[in-house]
Design a protein around this motif. Structure first.
Motif, PDB file in Angstrom:
ATOM      1  N   ARG A 167       0.823  -1.201   0.000  1.00 22.11           N
ATOM      2  CA  ARG A 167       0.000   0.000   0.000  1.00 22.11           C
ATOM      3  C   ARG A 167       0.864   1.260   0.000  1.00 22.11           C
ATOM      4  N   GLN A 171       1.023   4.098  -2.995  1.00 27.68           N
ATOM      5  CA  GLN A 171       0.764   5.516  -2.772  1.00 27.68           C
ATOM      6  C   GLN A 171       1.926   6.380  -3.268  1.00 27.68           C
ATOM      7  N   ARG A 172       3.153   5.950  -3.001  1.00 25.27           N
ATOM      8  CA  ARG A 172       4.303   6.710  -3.490  1.00 25.27           C
ATOM      9  C   ARG A 172       4.354   6.714  -5.017  1.00 25.27           C
ATOM     10  N   ARG A 174       1.821   6.433  -7.034  1.00 22.49           N
ATOM     11  CA  ARG A 174       0.716   7.230  -7.576  1.00 22.49           C
ATOM     12  C   ARG A 174       0.902   8.721  -7.334  1.00 22.49           C
ATOM     13  N   TYR A 175       1.355   9.085  -6.122  1.00 25.15           N
ATOM     14  CA  TYR A 175       1.266  10.478  -5.707  1.00 25.15           C
ATOM     15  C   TYR A 175       2.580  11.095  -5.230  1.00 25.15           C
ATOM     16  N   THR A 181       0.065  10.384   0.965  1.00 24.64           N
ATOM     17  CA  THR A 181       0.850   9.151   1.042  1.00 24.64           C
ATOM     18  C   THR A 181       1.276   8.812   2.465  1.00 24.64           C
ATOM     19  N   GLU A 183       0.115   7.669   5.199  1.00 23.82           N
ATOM     20  CA  GLU A 183      -0.951   6.953   5.901  1.00 23.82           C
ATOM     21  C   GLU A 183      -0.466   6.334   7.212  1.00 23.82           C
ATOM     22  N   THR A 321     -11.562  10.326  -3.030  1.00 30.37           N
ATOM     23  CA  THR A 321     -10.842  11.403  -2.376  1.00 30.37           C
ATOM     24  C   THR A 321     -11.695  12.661  -2.497  1.00 30.37           C
TER      25      THR A 321
END
Length: 452
Positions: A167, A171-172, A174-175, A181, A183, A321
């Motif tokens: 996960r 996140q890294r 994607r964003y 990121t 979380e 989001t």
């Protein structure tokens, strides 16, 4: 003599016919009030008297740009209900227990969430405790120290788990460095948090303007709003709660292989840009997603779990989001069949995008979608949680009550169009986490980047 289920289900002329499905009906008689208090807090109150209880869900936008924000926010959430100038931890717990109540807090990069329930007769007490925590939590030094130790232990364990590693890597990918990121904070960052840091963040960021309180239960909505307004009158600020910066639009591209030496399993995570619930195409997309991987009888599950045996668990789902949405596909497989599993996932994506769904498939997922929604909102807690999720997106009860009819109106042609637009394999990117040596066969599939 007892009969087996198979014997009961058959007659002399063959299998006993199944009764027709009954009509699925949404709750349309829910009285409600949706308003904004003078302090900027939006309150949604719904009368649902199935049991003499009341459910509360508070959502406070809680974004932070600083790298240390996530760690301080976690400690704040862990200590916000552990004592005020008026009530210590025992006092908070005792007062709630006397009205059959409870409250708990959690935080993520987007929101500080406080939720709980109580007997309807104790609604005023829960509001009083909540208001005291929001305006007067002391975040005592000893409480902060104790919760930090527990958080560090939990974070250390969590960050070693393959699904968490996957996960965070997704996140890294994607964003990048976007605050969303963060979380799970680093244990070292949590260790560096002081009680003064927590108190300062509370004063700066726990704000009513832009926040949402949802109340559902055996309470009259207008009266519930009056009680909330009175109890929370002292919670005020001219500033608004901090929302996340806009997320970058996802760019389709190669899957990134993330090395985890010695792993016997691989984590496959695919993602693509999607649409919000208010988009007219959303009901059709929801049904297309269910057919692909959104429930146990989906095409993805039938292929890589039931037929091929590559995995125990596979799913696809939307993630919302404040300003958008994405589609996600995830599964964990044995390392030596990772390439084969990814090939089948891409095959099912292409098959759905090109061929659409049969009318029978659409009817099946439609029934499932409507039934799941009505089941999830059949209880006070279910309605409260659904409304809290919708409210932070600017939606309310009307959207929730009206969604079954939107699902009923979707045609197979609209589902096929959504599948073609959103499920084409070349729309996705993502990560594969595992042992790089065993994952070498992925190179033959293309569209995969290995670490240098």
């Amino acid at each position: 003599m007892s009969r087996t289920a198979e014997e009961i289900g058959r007659t002399e002329t063959g299998p006993r016919p199944l009764p027709a499905l009954g009509e699925q009906r949404a709750a349309t008689n829910l009285s409600s009030v949706d308003t904004v208090l003078p302090n900027g807090l939006r309150v949604i109150a719904v009368h649902q008297p199935t049991v003499p209880m009341v459910e509360l869900r508070l959502r406070v936008p809680f974004a932070g740009a600083e790298a240390a924000h996530a760690a301080t926010a976690e400690v704040l959430a862990a200590t916000i209900l552990t004592g005020t100038a008026k009530r210590d931890r025992v006092g908070v717990d005792t007062e709630l227990a006397l009205v059959g109540g409870e409250l708990s807090a959690a935080v993520d990069p987007e929101l500080l969430s406080i939720g709980g329930n109580a007997l309807a007769t104790g609604f005023g007490t829960v509001l009083a405790v909540l208001a005291d925590a929001l305006t007067g939590a002391v975040h005592a030094d000893d409480e902060v120290a104790g919760e930090k130790a527990r958080l560090i232990e939990r974070i250390t364990v969590a960050r070693s788990k393959p699904n968490v590693i996957a996960r965070l890597a997704l996140q890294r990918h994607r964003y990048g460095d976007h605050p969303i990121t963060r979380e799970i904070p680093e244990a070292a960052d949590v260790a560096g948090v002081t009680a003064a840091d927590v108190r300062a963040l509370h004063a700066k960021a726990v704000l009513p303007r832009g926040s949402v309180l949802v109340v559902v239960g055996d309470v009259e909505p207008a009266r519930a709003v009056e009680q909330a307004a009175a109890a929370l009158a002292g919670w005020e600020s001219d500033r608004s709660a901090a929302v996340l910066p806009a997320l970058p639009h996802l760019t389709p591209g190669d899957l990134l292989v993330v090395s985890r030496p010695g792993a016997v399993q691989s984590q496959i995570r695919l993602t693509a840009q999607s649409i919000t619930r208010t988009d007219p195409r959303y009901p059709a997309l929801q049904l297309a997603n269910l057919a692909f991987g959104g429930f146990f009888s989906s095409r993805l599950v039938e292929n890589i779990r039931e037929d091929k045996g590559y995995t125990y668990h596979a799913r696809s789902y939307p993630e919302f989001t404040p300003d958008g949405a994405t589609l996600l596909i995830d599964t964990d497989t044995a390392s030596d069949v990772t390439a084969a599993a990814l090939l089948e996932i891409r095959y099912e994506l292409g098959k759905l995008a090109i061929g659409g769904l049969t009318e029978s498939e659409v009817d099946t997922v439609r029934q499932y979608a409507i039934g799941s929604l009505l089941t999830s909102t059949s209880s006070q807690g279910g309605i409260a949680s659904q409304l809290a999720s919708l409210a932070v997106l600017g939606l309310g009860l009307d959207w929730l009550v009206g969604h079954p009819d939107r699902l009923k109106a979707v045609t197979p042609e609209q589902v096929a169009a959504a599948a073609q637009e959103f499920f084409a394999p070349n729309r996705f990117t993502g990560v594969v986490v595992g042992d790089v040596e065993i994952l070498a066969p992925l190179k033959h599939l293309g569209g995969v980047t290995f670490p240098e």
